[in-house]
Design a protein around this motif. Structure first.
Motif, PDB file in Angstrom:
ATOM      1  N   TYR A 133      -0.419  -1.428 -11.591  1.00  0.00           N
ATOM      2  CA  TYR A 133       0.583  -1.967 -12.467  1.00  0.00           C
ATOM      3  C   TYR A 133       1.857  -1.733 -11.987  1.00  0.00           C
ATOM      4  O   TYR A 133       2.759  -1.805 -12.596  1.00  0.00           O
ATOM      5  N   THR A 134       2.044  -1.451 -10.787  1.00  0.00           N
ATOM      6  CA  THR A 134       3.302  -1.030 -10.178  1.00  0.00           C
ATOM      7  C   THR A 134       4.538  -2.393 -10.277  1.00  0.00           C
ATOM      8  O   THR A 134       5.513  -1.992 -10.589  1.00  0.00           O
ATOM      9  N   ASP A 135       3.983  -3.554 -10.283  1.00  0.00           N
ATOM     10  CA  ASP A 135       4.677  -4.717 -10.503  1.00  0.00           C
ATOM     11  C   ASP A 135       5.314  -4.685 -11.852  1.00  0.00           C
ATOM     12  O   ASP A 135       6.373  -5.014 -11.972  1.00  0.00           O
ATOM     13  N   GLN A 136       4.435  -4.349 -12.832  1.00  0.00           N
ATOM     14  CA  GLN A 136       5.104  -4.508 -14.085  1.00  0.00           C
ATOM     15  C   GLN A 136       5.854  -3.276 -14.394  1.00  0.00           C
ATOM     16  O   GLN A 136       6.753  -3.517 -15.395  1.00  0.00           O
TER      17      GLN A 136
ATOM     18  N   ASP B 147       0.866  -1.271  -0.190  1.00  0.00           N
ATOM     19  CA  ASP B 147       0.015  -0.108  -0.102  1.00  0.00           C
ATOM     20  C   ASP B 147       0.817   1.287   0.012  1.00  0.00           C
ATOM     21  O   ASP B 147       0.522   2.347  -0.779  1.00  0.00           O
ATOM     22  N   PHE B 148       2.090   1.235   0.731  1.00  0.00           N
ATOM     23  CA  PHE B 148       2.773   2.380   0.649  1.00  0.00           C
ATOM     24  C   PHE B 148       3.308   2.668  -0.687  1.00  0.00           C
ATOM     25  O   PHE B 148       3.247   3.762  -1.085  1.00  0.00           O
ATOM     26  N   TRP B 149       3.970   1.636  -1.291  1.00  0.00           N
ATOM     27  CA  TRP B 149       4.553   1.865  -2.617  1.00  0.00           C
ATOM     28  C   TRP B 149       3.692   2.240  -3.563  1.00  0.00           C
ATOM     29  O   TRP B 149       3.661   3.228  -4.566  1.00  0.00           O
ATOM     30  N   ALA B 150       2.299   1.909  -3.458  1.00  0.00           N
ATOM     31  CA  ALA B 150       1.217   2.219  -4.360  1.00  0.00           C
ATOM     32  C   ALA B 150       0.879   3.704  -4.165  1.00  0.00           C
ATOM     33  O   ALA B 150       0.700   4.423  -4.947  1.00  0.00           O
ATOM     34  N   ARG B 151       0.606   3.983  -2.944  1.00  0.00           N
ATOM     35  CA  ARG B 151       0.439   5.277  -2.458  1.00  0.00           C
ATOM     36  C   ARG B 151       1.721   6.342  -2.978  1.00  0.00           C
ATOM     37  O   ARG B 151       1.286   7.390  -3.302  1.00  0.00           O
ATOM     38  N   LEU B 152       2.843   5.996  -2.815  1.00  0.00           N
ATOM     39  CA  LEU B 152       4.035   6.673  -3.234  1.00  0.00           C
ATOM     40  C   LEU B 152       3.931   6.816  -4.777  1.00  0.00           C
ATOM     41  O   LEU B 152       4.170   8.060  -5.326  1.00  0.00           O
ATOM     42  N   LEU B 153       3.722   5.674  -5.558  1.00  0.00           N
ATOM     43  CA  LEU B 153       3.704   5.941  -6.918  1.00  0.00           C
ATOM     44  C   LEU B 153       2.562   7.001  -7.535  1.00  0.00           C
ATOM     45  O   LEU B 153       2.841   7.703  -8.424  1.00  0.00           O
ATOM     46  N   GLU B 154       1.426   6.823  -6.483  1.00  0.00           N
ATOM     47  CA  GLU B 154       0.294   8.043  -7.219  1.00  0.00           C
ATOM     48  C   GLU B 154       0.897   9.220  -6.815  1.00  0.00           C
ATOM     49  O   GLU B 154       0.673  10.179  -7.744  1.00  0.00           O
ATOM     50  N   ARG B 155       1.440   9.604  -5.717  1.00  0.00           N
ATOM     51  CA  ARG B 155       2.006  10.894  -5.485  1.00  0.00           C
ATOM     52  C   ARG B 155       3.041  11.369  -6.460  1.00  0.00           C
ATOM     53  O   ARG B 155       2.638  12.397  -7.018  1.00  0.00           O
ATOM     54  N   MET B 156       3.768  10.397  -6.638  1.00  0.00           N
ATOM     55  CA  MET B 156       5.093  10.755  -7.748  1.00  0.00           C
ATOM     56  C   MET B 156       4.640  10.941  -9.066  1.00  0.00           C
ATOM     57  O   MET B 156       4.939  11.853  -9.802  1.00  0.00           O
TER      58      MET B 156
END
Length: 123
Positions: A71-74, A41-50
């Motif tokens: 699609y963070t993993d891909q 969840d942290f990495w998903a939220r960080l990606l959305e912000r970035m």
């Protein structure tokens, strides 16, 4: 440290990190937290912000940002860092949680022994 390094960028997005630290603390103090899910969840939220910060000229809907984070993993926008960090954090926090639980049990045992000795000495 984060404020000094990233300045206003961090200040405007600090709740992403504060939420992570809160959940980590909740985990090692005995809370019902799934470390893997929490870190995902942290990495998903960080990606959305970035994604929003890198593309300030656009306004993205929540659905669009959610789709991007799925699609963070891909996409691997952070390279192998999330996987490595997940392994390290999981190991460290399992050990920390076990240590904290051990200290709690030790305190309880010491208190009970102290009471028993106190009762024996009062006779």
């Amino acid at each position: 440290m984060f404020v000094r390094t990233y300045g206003m960028l961090y200040m405007q997005n600090s709740e992403v990190f504060q939420d992570l630290f809160t959940e980590l603390k909740r985990y090692y103090t005995g809370g019902n937290v799934n470390l893997e899910e929490m870190l995902n969840d942290f990495w998903a939220r960080l990606l959305e912000r970035m994604f929003q910060l890198i593309n300030p000229q656009y306004h993205f809907s929540e659905d669009y940002l959610e789709c991007v984070s799925k699609y963070t993993d891909q996409l691997k926008p952070f390279g192998d860092v999330p996987r490595k960090l997940k392994i390290q954090v999981t190991r460290a926090f399992i050990a920390a949680r076990t240590f904290v639980q051990g200290l709690t049990v030790g305190r309880e045992v010491a208190n009970r022994v102290s009471k028993v000795i106190e009762n024996l000495l009062s006779f």
